[in-house]
Design a protein around this motif. Sequence first.
Motif, PDB file in Angstrom:
ATOM      1  N   LEU A 255      -0.401   9.024   3.594  1.00  0.00           N
ATOM      2  CA  LEU A 255       0.396   8.286   4.741  1.00  0.00           C
ATOM      3  C   LEU A 255      -0.894   7.657   5.567  1.00  0.00           C
ATOM      4  CD1 LEU A 255       2.681   7.569   6.282  1.00  0.00           C
ATOM      5  CD2 LEU A 255       2.376  10.055   7.344  1.00  0.00           C
ATOM      6  N   ALA A 256      -1.904   8.069   5.925  1.00  0.00           N
ATOM      7  CA  ALA A 256      -2.889   7.655   6.598  1.00  0.00           C
ATOM      8  C   ALA A 256      -3.346   6.443   6.125  1.00  0.00           C
ATOM      9  CB  ALA A 256      -3.979   8.602   7.057  1.00  0.00           C
ATOM     10  N   MET A 257      -3.614   6.689   4.709  1.00  0.00           N
ATOM     11  CA  MET A 257      -4.275   5.625   3.968  1.00  0.00           C
ATOM     12  C   MET A 257      -3.445   4.262   3.978  1.00  0.00           C
ATOM     13  SD  MET A 257      -3.406   3.652   0.841  1.00  0.00           S
ATOM     14  CE  MET A 257      -2.401   5.093   0.184  1.00  0.00           C
ATOM     15  N   SER A 258      -1.944   4.403   3.874  1.00  0.00           N
ATOM     16  CA  SER A 258      -0.871   3.250   3.691  1.00  0.00           C
ATOM     17  C   SER A 258      -1.073   2.706   5.159  1.00  0.00           C
ATOM     18  CB  SER A 258       0.491   4.167   3.711  1.00  0.00           C
ATOM     19  OG  SER A 258       0.531   4.518   2.307  1.00  0.00           O
TER      20      SER A 258
ATOM     21  N   PRO B 133       0.814  -1.306  -0.147  1.00  0.00           N
ATOM     22  CA  PRO B 133      -0.066   0.002   0.168  1.00  0.00           C
ATOM     23  C   PRO B 133       0.843   1.287  -0.168  1.00  0.00           C
ATOM     24  CG  PRO B 133      -0.905  -1.707   1.905  1.00  0.00           C
ATOM     25  CD  PRO B 133       0.580  -2.163   1.134  1.00  0.00           C
ATOM     26  N   ALA B 134       2.025   1.367   0.892  1.00  0.00           N
ATOM     27  CA  ALA B 134       2.943   2.356   0.626  1.00  0.00           C
ATOM     28  C   ALA B 134       3.342   2.552  -0.753  1.00  0.00           C
ATOM     29  CB  ALA B 134       3.907   2.314   1.695  1.00  0.00           C
ATOM     30  N   LEU B 135       3.887   1.646  -1.516  1.00  0.00           N
ATOM     31  CA  LEU B 135       4.529   1.841  -2.682  1.00  0.00           C
ATOM     32  C   LEU B 135       3.412   2.045  -3.726  1.00  0.00           C
ATOM     33  CD1 LEU B 135       7.421  -0.947  -3.185  1.00  0.00           C
ATOM     34  CD2 LEU B 135       7.584   1.567  -2.815  1.00  0.00           C
ATOM     35  N   PHE B 136       2.217   1.589  -3.758  1.00  0.00           N
ATOM     36  CA  PHE B 136       1.122   1.761  -4.864  1.00  0.00           C
ATOM     37  C   PHE B 136       0.438   3.036  -4.553  1.00  0.00           C
ATOM     38  CE2 PHE B 136       2.259  -2.829  -5.732  1.00  0.00           C
ATOM     39  CZ  PHE B 136       2.337  -2.546  -7.005  1.00  0.00           C
ATOM     40  N   GLY B 137       0.063   3.139  -3.045  1.00  0.00           N
ATOM     41  CA  GLY B 137      -0.687   4.343  -2.788  1.00  0.00           C
ATOM     42  C   GLY B 137      -0.012   5.351  -3.191  1.00  0.00           C
ATOM     43  N   PHE B 138       1.228   5.773  -2.862  1.00  0.00           N
ATOM     44  CA  PHE B 138       2.157   6.911  -3.238  1.00  0.00           C
ATOM     45  C   PHE B 138       2.603   6.938  -4.496  1.00  0.00           C
ATOM     46  CE2 PHE B 138       2.259   7.794   1.295  1.00  0.00           C
ATOM     47  CZ  PHE B 138       2.519   9.050   1.295  1.00  0.00           C
ATOM     48  N   GLY B 139       3.131   5.945  -5.000  1.00  0.00           N
ATOM     49  CA  GLY B 139       3.839   5.718  -6.479  1.00  0.00           C
ATOM     50  C   GLY B 139       2.829   5.837  -7.547  1.00  0.00           C
ATOM     51  N   VAL B 140       1.641   4.930  -7.595  1.00  0.00           N
ATOM     52  CA  VAL B 140       1.052   5.042  -8.589  1.00  0.00           C
ATOM     53  C   VAL B 140       0.151   5.910  -8.389  1.00  0.00           C
ATOM     54  CG1 VAL B 140      -0.931   3.515  -9.784  1.00  0.00           C
ATOM     55  CG2 VAL B 140       1.190   2.696  -8.975  1.00  0.00           C
ATOM     56  N   GLY B 141      -0.529   6.327  -7.285  1.00  0.00           N
ATOM     57  CA  GLY B 141      -1.337   7.413  -6.900  1.00  0.00           C
ATOM     58  C   GLY B 141      -1.100   8.631  -7.427  1.00  0.00           C
ATOM     59  N   LEU B 142       0.283   9.108  -6.964  1.00  0.00           N
ATOM     60  CA  LEU B 142       0.923  10.417  -7.216  1.00  0.00           C
ATOM     61  C   LEU B 142       0.997  10.291  -8.987  1.00  0.00           C
ATOM     62  CD1 LEU B 142       1.974  13.141  -6.501  1.00  0.00           C
ATOM     63  CD2 LEU B 142       4.150  11.816  -5.804  1.00  0.00           C
ATOM     64  N   ALA B 143       1.388   9.576  -9.562  1.00  0.00           N
ATOM     65  CA  ALA B 143       1.864   9.633 -10.998  1.00  0.00           C
ATOM     66  C   ALA B 143       0.529   9.711 -11.693  1.00  0.00           C
ATOM     67  CB  ALA B 143       2.451   8.294 -11.233  1.00  0.00           C
TER      68      ALA B 143
ATOM     69  N   LEU C  68       6.630   7.867  -3.096  1.00  0.00           N
ATOM     70  CA  LEU C  68       6.527   9.400  -3.619  1.00  0.00           C
ATOM     71  C   LEU C  68       7.467   9.544  -4.587  1.00  0.00           C
ATOM     72  CD1 LEU C  68       5.142  12.060  -2.929  1.00  0.00           C
ATOM     73  CD2 LEU C  68       7.066  12.295  -1.241  1.00  0.00           C
ATOM     74  N   LEU C  69       8.912   9.233  -4.464  1.00  0.00           N
ATOM     75  CA  LEU C  69       9.969   9.472  -5.489  1.00  0.00           C
ATOM     76  C   LEU C  69       9.554   8.945  -6.675  1.00  0.00           C
ATOM     77  CD1 LEU C  69      12.636  10.797  -6.030  1.00  0.00           C
ATOM     78  CD2 LEU C  69      13.795   8.584  -5.331  1.00  0.00           C
ATOM     79  N   ILE C  70       9.038   7.618  -6.790  1.00  0.00           N
ATOM     80  CA  ILE C  70       8.714   6.903  -7.980  1.00  0.00           C
ATOM     81  C   ILE C  70       7.564   7.818  -8.762  1.00  0.00           C
ATOM     82  CG2 ILE C  70       7.599   4.973  -9.018  1.00  0.00           C
ATOM     83  CD1 ILE C  70       9.152   3.388  -6.773  1.00  0.00           C
ATOM     84  N   GLY C  71       6.466   8.145  -7.980  1.00  0.00           N
ATOM     85  CA  GLY C  71       5.336   9.083  -8.553  1.00  0.00           C
ATOM     86  C   GLY C  71       5.847  10.425  -9.219  1.00  0.00           C
TER      87      GLY C  71
ATOM     88  N   ALA D 172       3.311   3.601 -13.940  1.00  0.00           N
ATOM     89  CA  ALA D 172       3.854   3.708 -12.413  1.00  0.00           C
ATOM     90  C   ALA D 172       3.538   2.277 -12.093  1.00  0.00           C
ATOM     91  CB  ALA D 172       2.909   4.810 -12.020  1.00  0.00           C
ATOM     92  N   ALA D 173       2.458   1.742 -12.128  1.00  0.00           N
ATOM     93  CA  ALA D 173       2.428   0.490 -11.587  1.00  0.00           C
ATOM     94  C   ALA D 173       3.503  -0.607 -12.023  1.00  0.00           C
ATOM     95  CB  ALA D 173       1.073  -0.253 -12.028  1.00  0.00           C
ATOM     96  N   ALA D 174       3.775  -0.927 -13.207  1.00  0.00           N
ATOM     97  CA  ALA D 174       4.948  -1.689 -13.927  1.00  0.00           C
ATOM     98  C   ALA D 174       6.340  -1.135 -12.977  1.00  0.00           C
ATOM     99  CB  ALA D 174       5.017  -1.508 -15.219  1.00  0.00           C
ATOM    100  N   VAL D 175       6.629   0.083 -12.874  1.00  0.00           N
ATOM    101  CA  VAL D 175       7.998   0.428 -12.367  1.00  0.00           C
ATOM    102  C   VAL D 175       7.776   0.029 -10.778  1.00  0.00           C
ATOM    103  CG1 VAL D 175       9.280   2.339 -11.588  1.00  0.00           C
ATOM    104  CG2 VAL D 175       8.410   2.335 -13.882  1.00  0.00           C
ATOM    105  N   VAL D 176       6.835   0.376 -10.274  1.00  0.00           N
ATOM    106  CA  VAL D 176       6.649   0.018  -8.777  1.00  0.00           C
ATOM    107  C   VAL D 176       6.733  -1.666  -8.555  1.00  0.00           C
ATOM    108  CG1 VAL D 176       4.828  -0.251  -6.856  1.00  0.00           C
ATOM    109  CG2 VAL D 176       5.267   1.793  -8.020  1.00  0.00           C
ATOM    110  N   ASN D 177       6.094  -2.503  -9.537  1.00  0.00           N
ATOM    111  CA  ASN D 177       6.331  -3.851  -9.239  1.00  0.00           C
ATOM    112  C   ASN D 177       7.740  -4.168  -9.651  1.00  0.00           C
ATOM    113  OD1 ASN D 177       3.939  -5.319  -8.721  1.00  0.00           O
ATOM    114  ND2 ASN D 177       3.141  -4.449 -10.520  1.00  0.00           N
ATOM    115  N   LEU D 178       8.434  -3.662 -10.455  1.00  0.00           N
ATOM    116  CA  LEU D 178       9.888  -3.878 -10.939  1.00  0.00           C
ATOM    117  C   LEU D 178      10.844  -3.541  -9.568  1.00  0.00           C
ATOM    118  CD1 LEU D 178      10.456  -2.677 -14.475  1.00  0.00           C
ATOM    119  CD2 LEU D 178      10.395  -4.747 -13.694  1.00  0.00           C
TER     120      LEU D 178
END
Length: 259
Positions: free
Chosen positions: A117-120, A81-91, A167-170, A178-184
């Motif tokens: 952050l609260a969501m994560s 949730p931290a990676l996808f919520g911030f990374g994919v969501g922000l992107a 956040l940085l990925i996003g 974004a989803a592909a990069v987060v999974n990588l």
Amino acid sequence: MSLAVRHAPDLRAPSMVRIYLAEAAAELLRLWRTPSFVAPSLAFPLVFYVMFGIVLPGRWGELDKATYLLATYGVFGVIGPALFGFGVGLAIERQQGWLELKRVSPMPTGAYFFAKLAMSLVFALVIILLLSTAAIGFGGVQISPVAWLKLAGSLLIGTLPFCALGLLIGTLVKGQSAAAVVNLVYLPMSILSGLWIPLMIFPQIVQKLAVLWPAWHLSRIALGVVGQAQGVNYLQHFGVLLAMTAVLLFFAARRLRAH
């Protein structure tokens, strides 16, 4: 006259606490209504734990497999949730212009990041509860209430570097990639940190390089708490995680200012 005053709208500015909580509630509601986010985030760690920690037979030497995997799959679960919520969501929100709209609105900028952050943390807590229920109820794991609270607290605090990484990925990638990069990042890091199988099975070079992954440091803390790792230097591992968080936030902030 008194009736008009009684029904006059309240023009006072809302408190900062209410703004932050309202944004967090909206973010949680939005994601709970997104099956493509909720189902993998909650189901994958639980299904993997039940399969490898409970259903499949076998022992790992002196390690208790069900207890070991409760700690490591707990780490695996809270990272998602931290990676996808911030990374994919922000992107996605940055690409669609939603982030720019929030910037020019009266809403404090901090409320946007607090909501994510609260969501994560909420998703992480639900995942911890699901894994603990399976481990204690069906895996025969015996853990004291104090040890469980330490495990849950460590995992929740340990989400911070992954929120910063997301956040940085996003800030670096577009929404559709974004989803592909987060999974990588997510899946190799999980495997090479020993979250699925113990690192002792891997070659020496992989074991030595594991210190580069924040997931490994968090897993050492979690394993030490549940008694599956000895001689854990908690202050050192927490210090590394804090330092990684600061570095990632620094670069993410620079990227955000550049947009």
